[in-house]
Write a protein that holds these residues in place. Structure first.
Motif, PDB file in Angstrom:
ATOM      1  N   UNK A 163      22.076   1.918 -18.300  1.00 38.81           N
ATOM      2  CA  UNK A 163      20.737   1.389 -18.580  1.00 38.81           C
ATOM      3  C   UNK A 163      20.842  -0.066 -18.988  1.00 38.81           C
ATOM      4  N   UNK A 164      19.934  -0.930 -18.500  1.00 40.46           N
ATOM      5  CA  UNK A 164      18.948  -0.647 -17.463  1.00 40.46           C
ATOM      6  C   UNK A 164      19.603  -0.526 -16.095  1.00 40.46           C
ATOM      7  N   UNK A 165      19.134   0.429 -15.294  1.00 45.64           N
ATOM      8  CA  UNK A 165      19.816   0.811 -14.059  1.00 45.64           C
ATOM      9  C   UNK A 165      19.824  -0.296 -13.026  1.00 45.64           C
ATOM     10  N   UNK A 212       5.640 -22.176  -5.190  1.00 45.81           N
ATOM     11  CA  UNK A 212       5.989 -20.760  -5.160  1.00 45.81           C
ATOM     12  C   UNK A 212       4.729 -19.911  -5.152  1.00 45.81           C
ATOM     13  N   UNK A 213       4.671 -18.946  -4.255  1.00 45.91           N
ATOM     14  CA  UNK A 213       3.483 -18.109  -4.107  1.00 45.91           C
ATOM     15  C   UNK A 213       3.620 -16.765  -4.795  1.00 45.91           C
ATOM     16  N   UNK A 214       4.767 -16.484  -5.379  1.00 45.73           N
ATOM     17  CA  UNK A 214       4.965 -15.201  -6.040  1.00 45.73           C
ATOM     18  C   UNK A 214       6.431 -14.940  -6.280  1.00 45.73           C
ATOM     19  N   UNK A 215       6.806 -13.662  -6.282  1.00 43.50           N
ATOM     20  CA  UNK A 215       8.163 -13.247  -6.626  1.00 43.50           C
ATOM     21  C   UNK A 215       8.564 -12.061  -5.769  1.00 43.50           C
ATOM     22  N   UNK A 216       9.800 -12.062  -5.291  1.00 40.11           N
ATOM     23  CA  UNK A 216      10.342 -10.951  -4.510  1.00 40.11           C
ATOM     24  C   UNK A 216      11.502 -10.334  -5.281  1.00 40.11           C
ATOM     25  N   UNK A 217      11.319  -9.127  -5.758  1.00 42.57           N
ATOM     26  CA  UNK A 217      12.364  -8.434  -6.504  1.00 42.57           C
ATOM     27  C   UNK A 217      13.434  -7.902  -5.569  1.00 42.57           C
ATOM     28  N   UNK A 218      14.689  -8.250  -5.841  1.00 39.45           N
ATOM     29  CA  UNK A 218      15.824  -7.788  -5.052  1.00 39.45           C
ATOM     30  C   UNK A 218      16.718  -6.854  -5.852  1.00 39.45           C
ATOM     31  N   UNK A 219      16.197  -6.323  -6.952  1.00 38.58           N
ATOM     32  CA  UNK A 219      16.982  -5.482  -7.823  1.00 38.58           C
ATOM     33  C   UNK A 219      17.093  -4.045  -7.341  1.00 38.58           C
ATOM     34  N   UNK A 220      17.534  -3.167  -8.220  1.00 37.81           N
ATOM     35  CA  UNK A 220      17.769  -1.777  -7.870  1.00 37.81           C
ATOM     36  C   UNK A 220      16.641  -0.861  -8.254  1.00 37.81           C
ATOM     37  N   UNK A 221      15.572  -1.374  -8.858  1.00 37.53           N
ATOM     38  CA  UNK A 221      14.420  -0.548  -9.183  1.00 37.53           C
ATOM     39  C   UNK A 221      13.725  -0.064  -7.927  1.00 37.53           C
ATOM     40  N   UNK A 222      12.913   0.986  -8.018  1.00 37.94           N
ATOM     41  CA  UNK A 222      12.357   1.643  -6.831  1.00 37.94           C
ATOM     42  C   UNK A 222      11.396   0.807  -6.006  1.00 37.94           C
ATOM     43  N   UNK A 241      13.049  -0.885 -14.346  1.00 37.06           N
ATOM     44  CA  UNK A 241      13.021  -1.762 -13.169  1.00 37.06           C
ATOM     45  C   UNK A 241      13.633  -3.110 -13.466  1.00 37.06           C
ATOM     46  N   UNK A 242      14.912  -3.279 -13.143  1.00 42.92           N
ATOM     47  CA  UNK A 242      15.539  -4.595 -13.334  1.00 42.92           C
ATOM     48  C   UNK A 242      16.977  -4.653 -12.799  1.00 42.92           C
ATOM     49  N   UNK A 243      17.441  -5.773 -12.194  1.00 45.11           N
ATOM     50  CA  UNK A 243      18.845  -5.952 -11.735  1.00 45.11           C
ATOM     51  C   UNK A 243      19.314  -7.393 -11.871  1.00 45.11           C
ATOM     52  N   UNK A 244      19.912  -8.084 -10.836  1.00 42.50           N
ATOM     53  CA  UNK A 244      20.363  -9.454 -10.965  1.00 42.50           C
ATOM     54  C   UNK A 244      19.493 -10.432 -10.198  1.00 42.50           C
ATOM     55  N   UNK A 245      19.788 -11.715 -10.129  1.00 43.52           N
ATOM     56  CA  UNK A 245      18.844 -12.643  -9.503  1.00 43.52           C
ATOM     57  C   UNK A 245      19.412 -13.583  -8.478  1.00 43.52           C
ATOM     58  N   UNK A 246      18.749 -13.716  -7.319  1.00 36.92           N
ATOM     59  CA  UNK A 246      18.838 -14.947  -6.589  1.00 36.92           C
ATOM     60  C   UNK A 246      17.647 -15.132  -5.679  1.00 36.92           C
ATOM     61  N   UNK A 247      17.466 -16.357  -5.146  1.00 40.98           N
ATOM     62  CA  UNK A 247      16.302 -16.665  -4.354  1.00 40.98           C
ATOM     63  C   UNK A 247      16.747 -17.136  -2.989  1.00 40.98           C
ATOM     64  N   UNK A 248      16.042 -16.769  -1.921  1.00 40.38           N
ATOM     65  CA  UNK A 248      16.515 -17.060  -0.584  1.00 40.38           C
ATOM     66  C   UNK A 248      15.460 -17.693   0.288  1.00 40.38           C
ATOM     67  N   UNK A 249      15.915 -18.432   1.279  1.00 46.08           N
ATOM     68  CA  UNK A 249      15.031 -19.125   2.206  1.00 46.08           C
ATOM     69  C   UNK A 249      15.214 -18.507   3.576  1.00 46.08           C
TER      70      UNK A 249
END
Length: 442
Positions: free
Chosen positions: A289-291, A226-236, A13-21
């Protein structure tokens, strides 16, 4: 919780990063084509809730460079040790972009780190055994009519790495635990909930029955806004993967240059993410890998009329999928021996004395330089603009936006190189599309 692991096989479970409003308006369901767009705001933008007016534009850019270097090291470690991806992913609490979305019914708005470098979506929840300080109220699952915990018997058990889940014996609910670098972690229960995203059309998009982590024990280097994290990667379990069927595996973004601090960038989904035009060039996505990383193949870089073959002493650059597209990394990283050739050719076209601090190639220059640089991806020649290759660290200092890896590792094509391009991802066709654009008007 008692550590009672099931036999479900782990999935990376992992891909690239950005944060959005995102803004929230009247709720509407996403259509069959899943087409909608949202605004995304860089954390240093004047429109960001993190904006500090006492910090100058150049100081903010220097801070972004420092974050970029830290992030590149984390991505490098993840690529080297794919079996340890879950423990290597570090939440980018100084992330490039910020995200605002709503959870539950009635919807509760909050900011979270939007991270294409991770998978799980989670927020801090009541009751909180141990939580980092946050300004917004904690999410209370008891006050949401659409919240429910996932049972240990649910088929979703396959979606979370077996080393990061436990079955609570008294309630038979799935517990999760994610450990990041920097002594950061989150623990809680996997649950189903309705998310609400605001769209640029003025209506919001309701996303029912989505999986997230309700965190009751969270600590580390998170910001109180920040209240948490939102994953935008390719993991399920990422937001992109959970939306995959409704958006046809398509998303795109158009990143506004740093100096345009009062303009939002765009993140597009589904039919709104299709990149069209005579000037569009596609390149294959490579599955490795990692996918969850977005791998493409860089064949070379031209400086003026001189084309340099992309290679490294470790032969990593000779492989397919030799560079990662990452909107969360500011600079572009290439193997050190290739960088030396690249820097040498760039210097030939610039008149003036260079120096190597704070980045390897900088100049005292009050005006911008215009060096023709083209990135040759497999099947796609992407001609970079001056703003993609050099940037200002101060009114008088101009630096090259490419730097070498300390080791000859996987390359990273950062966000400066991607600004003012519409970059589209089609995960079903396994292609990435590049189109030159004025992202402030897109």
């Amino acid at each position: 919780m008692v550590a009672s692991f099931s036999s479900c096989s782990p999935i990376p479970a992992l891909v690239i990063v950005f944060s959005i409003y995102l803004s929230t308006f009247a709720v509407v369901e996403a259509g069959d084509n899943g087409g909608f767009s949202v605004n995304i705001i860089h954390r240093d933008s004047i429109l960001s809730p993190f904006y500090d007016p006492s910090v100058t534009h150049f100081e903010r850019l220097q801070n972004a460079i420092h974050r970029s270097m830290s992030r590149a090291n984390r991505l490098k470690q993840s690529a080297i040790s794919p079996l340890e991806v879950s423990s290597q992913v570090v939440p980018d609490n100084n992330g490039s972009y910020l995200m605002k979305m709503s959870f539950g019914t009635p919807p509760m708005e909050m900011f979270a780190i939007a991270d294409t470098g991770s998978d799980l979506i989670w927020i801090q929840c009541k009751p909180c055994e141990k939580c980092y300080k946050q300004k917004a109220p904690l999410f209370d699952p008891n006050k949401s009519s659409t919240y429910r915990n996932l049972s240990c018997k649910s088929k979703e058990c396959d979606l979370l790495d077996s080393g990061h889940r436990t079955c609570a014996p008294k309630t038979n609910d799935w517990g999760y635990s994610n450990f990041y670098g920097g002594r950061s972690s989150t623990r809680g229960f996997l649950a189903i909930e309705t998310f609400t995203l605001g769209s640029t059309s003025g209506s919001s998009v309701a996303l029912p029955e989505k999986i997230f982590g309700c965190g009751h024990n969270n600590e580390g280097t998170f910001d109180e806004r920040e209240s948490g994290l939102v994953g935008l990667g390719g993991g399920p379990l990422s937001l992109i993967s959970q939306l995959k069927s409704s958006i046809g595996g398509k998303f795109s973004y158009c990143l506004v240059p740093f100096e345009k601090e009062n303009v939002t960038s765009k993140l597009n989904f589904g039919s709104e993410a299709v990149v069209l035009g005579d000037d569009v060039v596609p390149t294959p996505l490579v599955i490795k890998d990692p996918v969850t990383f977005y791998y493409v193949t860089l064949e070379g870089i031209s400086v003026g009329n001189k084309r340099l073959t992309y290679k490294s002493s470790s032969n990593v650059a000779a492989e397919k999928g030799n560079i990662i597209l990452d909107s969360g990394t500011t600079l572009t990283y290439v193997p050190s021996d290739f960088y030396q050739n690249l820097e040498s050719e760039v210097k030939k076209l610039i008149h003036g004395k260079s120096f190597g601090y704070p980045l390897p190639l900088c100049y005292n220059a009050s005006t911008d330089v215009n060096v023709s640089i083209t990135a040759h991806f497999s099947g796609a020649d992407v001609k970079l603009k001056p703003q993609n290759t050099f940037f200002r660290l101060s009114k008088k200092v101009l630096c090259f936006a490419f730097i070498p890896h300390v080791e000859d590792d996987m390359g990273i094509f950062g966000n400066i190189a991607q600004m003012d391009f519409l970059v589209g991802y089609d995960l079903e066709k396994r292609k990435v599309y590049f189109k030159p654009a004025d992202c402030s008007k897109h």
